[in-house]
Scaffold this motif. Structure first.
Motif, PDB file in Angstrom:
ATOM      1  N   PHE A 357     -15.412   4.438   2.501  1.00  0.00           N
ATOM      2  CA  PHE A 357     -14.884   5.581   1.763  1.00  0.00           C
ATOM      3  C   PHE A 357     -13.481   5.943   2.244  1.00  0.00           C
ATOM      4  N   PHE A 358     -13.276   5.929   3.564  1.00  0.00           N
ATOM      5  CA  PHE A 358     -11.951   6.270   4.069  1.00  0.00           C
ATOM      6  C   PHE A 358     -10.918   5.233   3.638  1.00  0.00           C
ATOM      7  N   THR A 359     -11.283   3.956   3.640  1.00  0.00           N
ATOM      8  CA  THR A 359     -10.333   2.922   3.223  1.00  0.00           C
ATOM      9  C   THR A 359      -9.877   3.150   1.789  1.00  0.00           C
ATOM     10  N   LEU A 360     -10.828   3.427   0.899  1.00  0.00           N
ATOM     11  CA  LEU A 360     -10.473   3.680  -0.501  1.00  0.00           C
ATOM     12  C   LEU A 360      -9.656   4.962  -0.631  1.00  0.00           C
ATOM     13  N   GLN A 361     -10.034   5.993   0.118  1.00  0.00           N
ATOM     14  CA  GLN A 361      -9.296   7.256   0.059  1.00  0.00           C
ATOM     15  C   GLN A 361      -7.879   7.105   0.603  1.00  0.00           C
ATOM     16  N   PHE A 362      -7.723   6.278   1.621  1.00  0.00           N
ATOM     17  CA  PHE A 362      -6.396   6.073   2.196  1.00  0.00           C
ATOM     18  C   PHE A 362      -5.445   5.487   1.161  1.00  0.00           C
ATOM     19  N   PHE A 363      -5.884   4.448   0.465  1.00  0.00           N
ATOM     20  CA  PHE A 363      -5.020   3.844  -0.547  1.00  0.00           C
ATOM     21  C   PHE A 363      -4.808   4.789  -1.726  1.00  0.00           C
ATOM     22  N   THR A 364      -5.807   5.609  -2.036  1.00  0.00           N
ATOM     23  CA  THR A 364      -5.644   6.566  -3.125  1.00  0.00           C
ATOM     24  C   THR A 364      -4.567   7.597  -2.794  1.00  0.00           C
ATOM     25  N   HIS A 365      -4.556   8.085  -1.569  1.00  0.00           N
ATOM     26  CA  HIS A 365      -3.623   9.149  -1.187  1.00  0.00           C
ATOM     27  C   HIS A 365      -2.227   8.619  -0.862  1.00  0.00           C
ATOM     28  N   PHE A 366      -2.164   7.434  -0.267  1.00  0.00           N
ATOM     29  CA  PHE A 366      -0.882   6.998   0.291  1.00  0.00           C
ATOM     30  C   PHE A 366      -0.193   5.871  -0.476  1.00  0.00           C
ATOM     31  N   SER A 367      -0.819   5.331  -1.518  1.00  0.00           N
ATOM     32  CA  SER A 367      -0.189   4.224  -2.243  1.00  0.00           C
ATOM     33  C   SER A 367       1.110   4.654  -2.904  1.00  0.00           C
ATOM     34  N   SER A 368       1.123   5.826  -3.531  1.00  0.00           N
ATOM     35  CA  SER A 368       2.362   6.277  -4.186  1.00  0.00           C
ATOM     36  C   SER A 368       3.428   6.628  -3.158  1.00  0.00           C
ATOM     37  N   LEU A 369       3.005   7.134  -1.985  1.00  0.00           N
ATOM     38  CA  LEU A 369       3.975   7.446  -0.933  1.00  0.00           C
ATOM     39  C   LEU A 369       4.599   6.161  -0.385  1.00  0.00           C
ATOM     40  N   ILE A 370       3.787   5.114  -0.273  1.00  0.00           N
ATOM     41  CA  ILE A 370       4.320   3.826   0.174  1.00  0.00           C
ATOM     42  C   ILE A 370       5.326   3.290  -0.843  1.00  0.00           C
ATOM     43  N   TYR A 371       5.020   3.455  -2.136  1.00  0.00           N
ATOM     44  CA  TYR A 371       5.948   2.996  -3.182  1.00  0.00           C
ATOM     45  C   TYR A 371       7.280   3.736  -3.092  1.00  0.00           C
ATOM     46  N   ILE A 372       7.210   5.064  -2.946  1.00  0.00           N
ATOM     47  CA  ILE A 372       8.443   5.854  -2.880  1.00  0.00           C
ATOM     48  C   ILE A 372       9.234   5.507  -1.629  1.00  0.00           C
ATOM     49  N   ALA A 373       8.561   5.326  -0.530  1.00  0.00           N
ATOM     50  CA  ALA A 373       9.255   5.104   0.737  1.00  0.00           C
ATOM     51  C   ALA A 373       9.911   3.739   0.821  1.00  0.00           C
ATOM     52  N   PHE A 374       9.255   2.718   0.270  1.00  0.00           N
ATOM     53  CA  PHE A 374       9.731   1.362   0.544  1.00  0.00           C
ATOM     54  C   PHE A 374      10.062   0.529  -0.696  1.00  0.00           C
ATOM     55  N   ILE A 375       9.746   1.006  -1.903  1.00  0.00           N
ATOM     56  CA  ILE A 375       9.995   0.208  -3.107  1.00  0.00           C
ATOM     57  C   ILE A 375      10.920   0.909  -4.083  1.00  0.00           C
ATOM     58  N   LEU A 376      10.761   2.227  -4.239  1.00  0.00           N
ATOM     59  CA  LEU A 376      11.543   2.966  -5.220  1.00  0.00           C
ATOM     60  C   LEU A 376      13.040   2.768  -4.988  1.00  0.00           C
ATOM     61  N   GLY A 377      13.768   2.385  -6.049  1.00  0.00           N
ATOM     62  CA  GLY A 377      15.216   2.212  -5.984  1.00  0.00           C
ATOM     63  C   GLY A 377      15.668   0.888  -5.423  1.00  0.00           C
ATOM     64  N   ARG A 378      14.733   0.040  -4.985  1.00  0.00           N
ATOM     65  CA  ARG A 378      15.118  -1.236  -4.376  1.00  0.00           C
ATOM     66  C   ARG A 378      14.902  -2.434  -5.299  1.00  0.00           C
ATOM     67  N   ILE A 379      14.282  -2.207  -6.452  1.00  0.00           N
ATOM     68  CA  ILE A 379      14.041  -3.305  -7.390  1.00  0.00           C
ATOM     69  C   ILE A 379      14.685  -3.000  -8.742  1.00  0.00           C
ATOM     70  N   ASN A 380      15.713  -2.141  -8.713  1.00  0.00           N
ATOM     71  CA  ASN A 380      16.324  -1.692  -9.966  1.00  0.00           C
ATOM     72  C   ASN A 380      17.454  -2.590 -10.449  1.00  0.00           C
ATOM     73  N   GLY A 381      17.848  -3.580  -9.645  1.00  0.00           N
ATOM     74  CA  GLY A 381      18.994  -4.397 -10.014  1.00  0.00           C
ATOM     75  C   GLY A 381      20.286  -3.680  -9.688  1.00  0.00           C
ATOM     76  N   HIS A 382      21.319  -3.884 -10.515  1.00  0.00           N
ATOM     77  CA  HIS A 382      22.607  -3.226 -10.300  1.00  0.00           C
ATOM     78  C   HIS A 382      23.256  -2.965 -11.654  1.00  0.00           C
ATOM     79  N   PRO A 383      24.277  -2.139 -11.720  1.00  0.00           N
ATOM     80  CA  PRO A 383      24.933  -1.870 -13.004  1.00  0.00           C
ATOM     81  C   PRO A 383      25.324  -3.163 -13.702  1.00  0.00           C
ATOM     82  N   GLY A 384      25.041  -3.200 -14.982  1.00  0.00           N
ATOM     83  CA  GLY A 384      25.307  -4.413 -15.744  1.00  0.00           C
ATOM     84  C   GLY A 384      24.122  -5.345 -15.816  1.00  0.00           C
TER      85      GLY A 384
END
Length: 721
Positions: A357-384
């Motif tokens: 239960f804790f393993t599933l809850q951990f990914f439920t609570h922290f998956s979006s935080l992991i995305y924001i911390a380490f993925i958001l803005g880094r796979i957007n490419g560049h202007p053009g």
């Protein structure tokens, strides 16, 4: 014993006729009844009464006394175990060498209410009728309506614990019958600088040290409580086998088993669920992209000006709703996985369920935080050459905080954690209290409108306990899970949200009092359990501590601006060229962190309106035109970031190990007391052996210990509530 031994005392509500006895056994009406079964009045006189009587007869054969009292709508069955059951329990749990001879002559130790309730509850739940029906089966068919132990002596706790005046009072652990015997608006750049500065590293290392010291101090306190409650030599497996033998003398031991096939299936299903949790984070990404496009074209002026803020805030709200829904799904899946594994004992089942239960809850609570911390803005490419969702919508950027500048995703992470943690603490506390309060008030009001108050004080007490809210096996488990998730928020991403520990402190001060009021005033009594510690939850806490070191190192290195600022300061800053100490070493850092893009290289289908006369623009990245590949500075920064993560984690983990070694788990005073108990018992045995053999040096009195020693099977350190 046969059917004739069934003894039920029948007392109807009111004074129409006196107390009557059914059966041949004799019992006093003044006996203490610790446990109550409840059935609806309509079960009397229909086929369900036969099944009811069969279950009660089974309890009587096992040595239980039963008293029945009726009111206008329900039938209450008080249950009390015979003293012979407790004598058997005491005998089964004695140490192999037995007590000292002189101790056998002492007055028998009174049986605590907590022990009586625990034994009665175990037997009630394990008893089967001749047709193989358990209490749960009978409850599903309406033969019985409820079961619960009685609150006793809770008046003192209502005055000293379950009140807001005692918010800062030390928790009265010895007095609680616990189920587990074992808390002006700044601008975005200014706000970001509060937690993204040179002190962030020191604070993150301090939190890693604090998490370790916190656990070590808790272990020391646990050792003191275990000794105080005479649980130092208590064995959980031994007690469970003793209870099984009390319930069924022909009980056969169930050996430990392991199935690689079942473990493989459970592992695959768990991985599928984890992938689902990660997929939920991707759904949130899609929502944020679509919401950004929707808010940008909104007719509301304030949304057009604050698109990114609106997307971050609403995304956090959607994530909170997702957490609430997935928590129920995760619990159901974890239970099914646990039942599929077929654990041997209740304790083993609880441990396996906790991990899943804790393993599933951990990914439920922290998956979006992991995305924001380490993925958001880094796979957007560049202007053009921007990365687009379905070829239409640009992926979301990090929170903008300046004219042409954004400060990375630290602000997004800060806002996401603040909203989720704030909502979870506030709404959870309100819901945990208001729902039981409203339910109890409604039940009490409906009961008062249905009939007059019983005159019999015992019936009044039983009915008062019945009108309280029911509890289940998850009542305390959910509290533990909430604390684990809160501990994760206060440690794992604390570098991005330093206010988390402060919010947790305020929340716990309130929640302790809310839980006290709920447990004493609004809920039925929980079935007590013995435990030396918090079991698997301790491993969960230690795992969170290690994850916190890794996550904070990555946040500082890749999410914050700490590494780029340090590299600029010591490699490119004007301070290296000018000896003047008044020069700001970070002067020119913003321009240095921006790359140049020539507008003639636009490949996007839509150009920015009014940009025909603009020949170049700046964007936050480390790329070189005309191919816009990563520059040398990018790879140099990446190497420094990776080196920092390795160094930070090694330093922090070494500090944790040193702190764990420096603070012993068990205080020396506890070790000395246990050692003294063993020594005195050996002295007593030697004295009695010499007495029997007529040896030299045998005195007239056995050596007495310098301090009282815990020798009783029944630990009665707490006031039974």
């Amino acid at each position: 014993q046969g059917k004739d031994s069934l003894r039920i005392l029948v007392e109807p509500e009111g004074d129409s006729f006196p107390l009557m006895e059914i059966g041949t056994c004799e019992a006093e009406a003044s006996e203490q009844w610790d446990y109550v079964l409840v059935a609806h009045h309509c079960t009397q006189g229909d086929p369900r009464q036969v099944r009811q009587q069969q279950f009660l007869e089974e309890l009587t054969r096992k040595g239980f006394h039963i008293k029945m009292i009726q009111d206008q709508k329900r039938v209450f069955f008080g249950i009390r175990a015979d003293n012979s059951i407790f004598d058997l329990y005491r005998t089964l749990l004695l140490e192999p060498e037995g007590p000292a001879p002189h101790a056998e002559l002492a007055a028998p130790t009174p049986v605590p209410v907590t022990t009586r309730i625990r034994i009665v509850n175990f037997v009630v739940m394990k008893t089967k009728t001749s047709a193989g029906e358990t209490f749960e089966d009978l409850e599903k068919d309406g033969v019985f309506e409820a079961r619960f132990p009685l609150h006793k002596g809770e008046g003192h706790l209502k005055k000293t614990w379950a009140g807001w005046r005692h918010m800062f009072r030390e928790q009265p652990v010895d007095e609680i019958s616990s189920p587990v015997s074992s808390p002006a608006h700044p601008s975005p750049p200014q706000l970001t600088h509060l937690f993204d500065n040179d002190g962030t590293v020191v604070f993150a290392i301090f939190m890693a040290l604090w998490a370790t010291v916190f656990l070590e101090i808790w272990k020391r306190q646990r050792a003191r409580v275990v000794l105080h409650w005479d649980l130092y030599t208590w064995d959980e497996d031994q007690e469970e086998m003793a209870l099984q033998l009390i319930n069924f003398p022909d009980y056969k031991l169930r050996p430990h088993q392991h199935s690689y096939l079942r473990s493989t299936v459970i592992l695959i299903l768990s991985l599928i669920m984890i992938c689902l949790m990660i997929g939920m984070a991707h759904i949130l990404v899609v929502y944020r992209v679509l919401a950004s496009a929707l808010f940008s074209s909104s007719a509301l002026p304030f949304l057009e000006d604050q698109v990114t803020t609106a997307v971050v805030v609403t995304g956090a709200l959607v994530h909170y709703v997702t957490i609430s829904i997935m928590t129920k799904i995760n619990k159901y899946v974890a239970l099914k996985l646990c039942d599929f594994e077929m654990p041997r004992t209740h304790s083993e089942r609880e441990s396996k369920f906790t991990i899943r239960f804790f393993t599933l809850q951990f990914f439920t609570h922290f998956s979006s935080l992991i995305y924001i911390a380490f993925i958001l803005g880094r796979i957007n490419g560049h202007p053009g050459k921007s990365t687009r969702l379905a070829g239409l919508w640009k992926l979301e950027e990090c929170h903008a905080s300046g004219c042409m500048v954004d400060l990375g995703c630290m602000m997004d992470l800060f806002v996401q954690m603040a909203i989720i943690m704030g909502l979870k603490q506030t709404l959870s506390n309100c819901g945990e209290y208001l729902v039981p309060w409203v339910t109890h008030k409604f039940r009490s009001l409906r009961a008062s409108l249905a009939g007059h108050l019983p005159r019999d004080p015992e019936l009044r007490d039983w009915r008062r306990n019945y009108l309280l809210n029911s509890v289940n096996v998850f009542s305390l488990f959910d509290e533990f899970m909430e604390m684990m998730i809160q501990y994760g928020f206060t440690t794992i991403f604390v570098a991005a949200f330093p206010l988390a520990p402060l919010l947790a402190l305020f929340s716990n001060l309130v929640e302790i009092r809310l839980d006290a009021i709920k447990m004493v005033w609004l809920q039925r009594r929980l079935v007590p359990r013995k435990a030396k510690d918090i079991g698997t939850w301790l491993q969960v806490l230690e795992t969170i501590g290690v994850l916190a070191v890794i996550a904070n190192g990555l946040v500082i290195a890749f999410t914050s601006e700490f590494i780029p600022r340090v590299v600029y300061k010591y490699r490119y800053s004007p301070c290296l060229k000018e000896a003047n100490s008044t020069v700001d070493c970070l002067k020119g850092y913003v321009n240095h962190s921006l790359s140049v893009f020539h507008t003639k290289d636009f490949q996007d289908p839509d150009r920015i309106e009014g940009s025909e006369n603009v020949t170049l623009c700046r964007y936050r990245d480390y790329r070189n035109p005309p191919d816009y590949n990563f520059s040398e500075q990018f790879w140099f920064l990446l190497a420094i970031r990776l080196a920092f993560v390795i160094l930070f984690e090694h330093v922090a983990l070494c500090i944790k190990l040193i702190a764990a070694w420096f603070v012993p788990d068990v205080p020396q005073s506890v070790k000395n007391k246990v050692l003294e108990v063993k020594y005195q018992r050996l002295r007593e045995k030697m004295w009695h052996g010499r007495q029997r053999l007529g040896g030299v040096g045998a005195g007239s009195q056995p050596p007495m210990p310098a301090h009282p020693t815990p020798t009783s099977i029944f630990s009665a350190r707490s006031t039974d509530v």
